[in-house]
Design a protein around this motif. Structure first.
Motif, PDB file in Angstrom:
ATOM      1  N   GLY A 157       0.811  -1.209   0.000  1.00  0.00           N
ATOM      2  CA  GLY A 157       0.000   0.000   0.000  1.00  0.00           C
ATOM      3  C   GLY A 157       0.841   1.253   0.000  1.00  0.00           C
ATOM      4  N   ASP A 158       1.897   1.279   0.810  1.00  0.00           N
ATOM      5  CA  ASP A 158       2.764   2.452   0.863  1.00  0.00           C
ATOM      6  C   ASP A 158       3.480   2.673  -0.463  1.00  0.00           C
ATOM      7  OD1 ASP A 158       2.139   3.124   3.498  1.00  0.00           O
ATOM      8  OD2 ASP A 158       3.635   1.744   4.306  1.00  0.00           O
ATOM      9  N   ALA A 159       3.851   1.587  -1.143  1.00  0.00           N
ATOM     10  CA  ALA A 159       4.495   1.726  -2.448  1.00  0.00           C
ATOM     11  C   ALA A 159       3.540   2.357  -3.456  1.00  0.00           C
ATOM     12  CB  ALA A 159       4.970   0.367  -2.943  1.00  0.00           C
ATOM     13  N   LEU A 160       2.266   2.015  -3.350  1.00  0.00           N
ATOM     14  CA  LEU A 160       1.281   2.599  -4.261  1.00  0.00           C
ATOM     15  C   LEU A 160       1.049   4.081  -3.991  1.00  0.00           C
ATOM     16  CD1 LEU A 160      -1.367  -0.296  -4.363  1.00  0.00           C
ATOM     17  CD2 LEU A 160       0.348   0.279  -6.094  1.00  0.00           C
ATOM     18  N   PHE A 161       1.353   4.528  -2.775  1.00  0.00           N
ATOM     19  CA  PHE A 161       1.195   5.944  -2.429  1.00  0.00           C
ATOM     20  C   PHE A 161       2.431   6.769  -2.781  1.00  0.00           C
ATOM     21  CE2 PHE A 161      -1.645   4.361   1.289  1.00  0.00           C
ATOM     22  CZ  PHE A 161      -2.695   4.159   0.406  1.00  0.00           C
ATOM     23  N   ASN A 162       3.481   6.116  -3.232  1.00  0.00           N
ATOM     24  CA  ASN A 162       4.743   6.797  -3.494  1.00  0.00           C
ATOM     25  C   ASN A 162       4.891   7.108  -4.978  1.00  0.00           C
ATOM     26  OD1 ASN A 162       7.666   7.205  -4.021  1.00  0.00           O
ATOM     27  ND2 ASN A 162       7.857   6.720  -1.857  1.00  0.00           N
ATOM     28  N   PRO A 163       5.074   8.374  -5.349  1.00  0.00           N
ATOM     29  CA  PRO A 163       5.158   8.731  -6.769  1.00  0.00           C
ATOM     30  C   PRO A 163       6.341   8.094  -7.495  1.00  0.00           C
ATOM     31  CG  PRO A 163       5.743  10.605  -5.369  1.00  0.00           C
ATOM     32  CD  PRO A 163       5.176   9.561  -4.474  1.00  0.00           C
ATOM     33  N   LEU A 164       7.418   7.778  -6.779  1.00  0.00           N
ATOM     34  CA  LEU A 164       8.566   7.147  -7.431  1.00  0.00           C
ATOM     35  C   LEU A 164       8.225   5.771  -7.988  1.00  0.00           C
ATOM     36  CD1 LEU A 164      11.521   8.085  -5.023  1.00  0.00           C
ATOM     37  CD2 LEU A 164      10.854   9.160  -7.184  1.00  0.00           C
ATOM     38  N   TYR A 166       5.518   4.984  -9.614  1.00  0.00           N
ATOM     39  CA  TYR A 166       4.938   5.163 -10.943  1.00  0.00           C
ATOM     40  C   TYR A 166       5.978   5.660 -11.946  1.00  0.00           C
ATOM     41  CZ  TYR A 166       0.810   4.582  -8.124  1.00  0.00           C
ATOM     42  OH  TYR A 166      -0.108   4.057  -7.252  1.00  0.00           O
ATOM     43  N   VAL A 167       6.960   6.402 -11.460  1.00  0.00           N
ATOM     44  CA  VAL A 167       8.070   6.800 -12.332  1.00  0.00           C
ATOM     45  C   VAL A 167       8.818   5.564 -12.807  1.00  0.00           C
ATOM     46  CG1 VAL A 167      10.260   8.038 -12.425  1.00  0.00           C
ATOM     47  CG2 VAL A 167       8.305   9.071 -11.261  1.00  0.00           C
ATOM     48  N   SER A 168       9.014   4.610 -11.882  1.00  0.00           N
ATOM     49  CA  SER A 168       9.738   3.391 -12.226  1.00  0.00           C
ATOM     50  C   SER A 168       8.986   2.553 -13.247  1.00  0.00           C
ATOM     51  CB  SER A 168       9.982   2.553 -10.962  1.00  0.00           C
ATOM     52  OG  SER A 168      10.763   3.267 -10.028  1.00  0.00           O
ATOM     53  N   PHE A 169       7.662   2.478 -13.104  1.00  0.00           N
ATOM     54  CA  PHE A 169       6.879   1.603 -13.965  1.00  0.00           C
ATOM     55  C   PHE A 169       6.535   2.229 -15.315  1.00  0.00           C
ATOM     56  CE2 PHE A 169       5.944  -0.805 -10.057  1.00  0.00           C
ATOM     57  CZ  PHE A 169       6.106  -2.097 -10.550  1.00  0.00           C
ATOM     58  N   PHE A 170       6.287   3.520 -15.331  1.00  0.00           N
ATOM     59  CA  PHE A 170       5.733   4.131 -16.542  1.00  0.00           C
ATOM     60  C   PHE A 170       6.613   5.222 -17.150  1.00  0.00           C
ATOM     61  CE2 PHE A 170       2.096   3.020 -13.718  1.00  0.00           C
ATOM     62  CZ  PHE A 170       1.630   1.931 -14.460  1.00  0.00           C
ATOM     63  N   GLY A 171       7.785   5.452 -16.585  1.00  0.00           N
ATOM     64  CA  GLY A 171       8.555   6.605 -17.024  1.00  0.00           C
ATOM     65  C   GLY A 171       9.529   6.371 -18.154  1.00  0.00           C
ATOM     66  N   PHE A 173      12.995   4.424 -20.008  1.00  0.00           N
ATOM     67  CA  PHE A 173      14.346   4.057 -19.557  1.00  0.00           C
ATOM     68  C   PHE A 173      14.999   5.162 -18.739  1.00  0.00           C
ATOM     69  CE2 PHE A 173      18.945   4.085 -20.179  1.00  0.00           C
ATOM     70  CZ  PHE A 173      19.268   2.829 -19.681  1.00  0.00           C
ATOM     71  N   ALA A 174      14.952   6.386 -19.249  1.00  0.00           N
ATOM     72  CA  ALA A 174      15.616   7.494 -18.553  1.00  0.00           C
ATOM     73  C   ALA A 174      15.007   7.707 -17.172  1.00  0.00           C
ATOM     74  CB  ALA A 174      15.520   8.772 -19.378  1.00  0.00           C
ATOM     75  N   ALA A 175      13.680   7.670 -17.112  1.00  0.00           N
ATOM     76  CA  ALA A 175      13.009   7.864 -15.825  1.00  0.00           C
ATOM     77  C   ALA A 175      13.309   6.707 -14.875  1.00  0.00           C
ATOM     78  CB  ALA A 175      11.501   8.004 -16.034  1.00  0.00           C
ATOM     79  N   ASN A 176      13.368   5.480 -15.413  1.00  0.00           N
ATOM     80  CA  ASN A 176      13.703   4.327 -14.581  1.00  0.00           C
ATOM     81  C   ASN A 176      15.100   4.450 -14.002  1.00  0.00           C
ATOM     82  OD1 ASN A 176      11.243   3.114 -15.003  1.00  0.00           O
ATOM     83  ND2 ASN A 176      11.947   1.804 -16.670  1.00  0.00           N
ATOM     84  N   ALA A 177      16.029   4.898 -14.837  1.00  0.00           N
ATOM     85  CA  ALA A 177      17.399   5.074 -14.366  1.00  0.00           C
ATOM     86  C   ALA A 177      17.458   6.132 -13.273  1.00  0.00           C
ATOM     87  CB  ALA A 177      18.306   5.456 -15.533  1.00  0.00           C
ATOM     88  N   ALA A 178      16.716   7.229 -13.475  1.00  0.00           N
ATOM     89  CA  ALA A 178      16.700   8.293 -12.469  1.00  0.00           C
ATOM     90  C   ALA A 178      16.074   7.802 -11.170  1.00  0.00           C
ATOM     91  CB  ALA A 178      15.940   9.503 -13.005  1.00  0.00           C
ATOM     92  N   SER A 179      14.999   7.022 -11.299  1.00  0.00           N
ATOM     93  CA  SER A 179      14.333   6.494 -10.107  1.00  0.00           C
ATOM     94  C   SER A 179      15.240   5.516  -9.366  1.00  0.00           C
ATOM     95  CB  SER A 179      13.031   5.800 -10.508  1.00  0.00           C
ATOM     96  OG  SER A 179      12.395   5.233  -9.386  1.00  0.00           O
ATOM     97  N   ALA A 180      15.955   4.676 -10.119  1.00  0.00           N
ATOM     98  CA  ALA A 180      16.875   3.728  -9.492  1.00  0.00           C
ATOM     99  C   ALA A 180      17.998   4.474  -8.776  1.00  0.00           C
ATOM    100  CB  ALA A 180      17.449   2.783 -10.541  1.00  0.00           C
ATOM    101  N   ALA A 181      18.495   5.538  -9.407  1.00  0.00           N
ATOM    102  CA  ALA A 181      19.538   6.335  -8.768  1.00  0.00           C
ATOM    103  C   ALA A 181      19.018   6.985  -7.491  1.00  0.00           C
ATOM    104  CB  ALA A 181      20.047   7.400  -9.737  1.00  0.00           C
ATOM    105  N   ALA A 182      17.787   7.495  -7.539  1.00  0.00           N
ATOM    106  CA  ALA A 182      17.196   8.113  -6.352  1.00  0.00           C
ATOM    107  C   ALA A 182      17.036   7.092  -5.233  1.00  0.00           C
ATOM    108  CB  ALA A 182      15.839   8.725  -6.701  1.00  0.00           C
TER     109      ALA A 182
END
Length: 313
Positions: A157-164, A166-171, A173-182
């Motif tokens: 549930g907490d993961a679903l409330f976290n905007p990161l 959705y960045v990981s799933f729908f963003g 390659f570049a967004a996924n890389a940024a999310s992984a770095a974050a």
């Protein structure tokens, strides 16, 4: 968020030889094995990274990074406030997020704290407990550490409330890389913040598995009942029922209510110089017996270092 979850098992410590299985801990054999695995992972990977990060990162930068991820976490805190019918606190936490995101430069500065909007601690596991869902048996998750069936569902549930998420799933390659770095920065920053706490844990326990287990269960009981856990009952089943009954008017929902702190377990550190962190804005008095606590929303072991250690830091 994910970074914070990965910290939950890092300070679990090496388990000693298993004792006779506790009837209240039927998964002890599995738990101890995973507990030991998490410790090895921390010693090999997380701790060296955290030490390097701490050595090269100036304190103001370190604090700003911590504040940014704390600000993201306030989104989930606010949602869980409203799910638990804490409308006043929800309004405060929503205001806190808006103030820190704008005036505080995306959360780099905790401006909200300066205007009396304190940080609260709510997660979906607490929300499930508020509505009567029992915790189930204690369990240790790989990488994620101390948990229970209820709190494992709470992590989703907490993961679903976290905007990161959705960045990981729908963003892309570049967004996924940024999310992984974050996430990597979040993990490293959180682990580095716990360096001083590890000394207390090392000195506190004979059996670190039992110490972490008791601390975790005690902390969750405290959080679900907002600082007023029910009186202990000799019947463990009755105690579980009480925990699952924290709903509606039966639960004291006053935020940061410290009038009835939890009773320390037998493994608590009797260190008069220790200060136990309840949240980011409140501490227990030094005169009170220290109570080991684990913050499950971030899955961080929250044991303060001795006063002189904090002064050197």
């Amino acid at each position: 968020m994910l970074g914070a979850l990965l910290i939950s098992g890092t300070l679990s410590g090496c388990s000693t030889s298993p004792t006779a299985t506790d009837k209240n801990d039927p998964w002890e054999s599995w738990n101890r094995d995973v507990h030991s695995f998490n410790k090895d992972f921390d010693d090999t990977i997380l701790k060296p990274l955290a030490k390097g990060y701490k050595d090269i990162t100036p304190n103001p930068v370190d604090e700003s990074i911590t504040n940014i991820f704390s600000n993201i976490n306030d989104i989930g805190v606010t949602i869980n406030d409203f799910l638990q019918l804490k409308f006043v606190q929800g309004g405060m936490d929503a205001s806190r997020f808006l103030v820190n995101t704008t005036v505080g430069l995306v959360g780099a500065f905790d401006v909200a704290k300066m205007i009396d909007l304190p940080k609260h601690d709510e997660d979906f596991g607490q929300t499930l407990g508020f509505w009567g869902v029992p915790s189930g048996n204690y369990m240790v998750l790989p990488f994620l550490g101390a948990s229970s069936p209820r709190d494992t569902v709470g992590l989703i549930g907490d993961a679903l409330f976290n905007p990161l998420t959705y960045v990981s799933f729908f963003g892309g390659f570049a967004a996924n890389a940024a999310s992984a770095a974050a996430t990597g920065v979040d993990v490293t920053d959180s682990r580095s913040d716990l360096m001083s706490s590890e000394k207390i844990l090392n000195e506190a326990s004979v059996d670190r598995y039992d110490f972490v287990k008791n601390s975790y269960k005690q902390r969750r009981e405290y959080l679900i009942h907002d600082g007023n856990p029910p009186e202990e009952n000799d019947d463990p089943l009755a105690g579980e029922a009480l925990e699952g009954s924290a709903t509606g008017p039966a639960a004291n929902n006053s935020p940061n209510n410290l009038s009835n702190p939890p009773k320390p377990s037998t493994s608590a550190v009797q260190n008069p110089n220790a200060v136990i962190i309840i949240d980011n804005s409140t501490t227990m008095p030094k005169e009170a017996p220290p109570v080991p606590v684990i913050d499950n929303s971030k899955h961080l072991l929250e044991l303060s270092a001795p006063e002189e250690e904090n002064q050197r830091k």
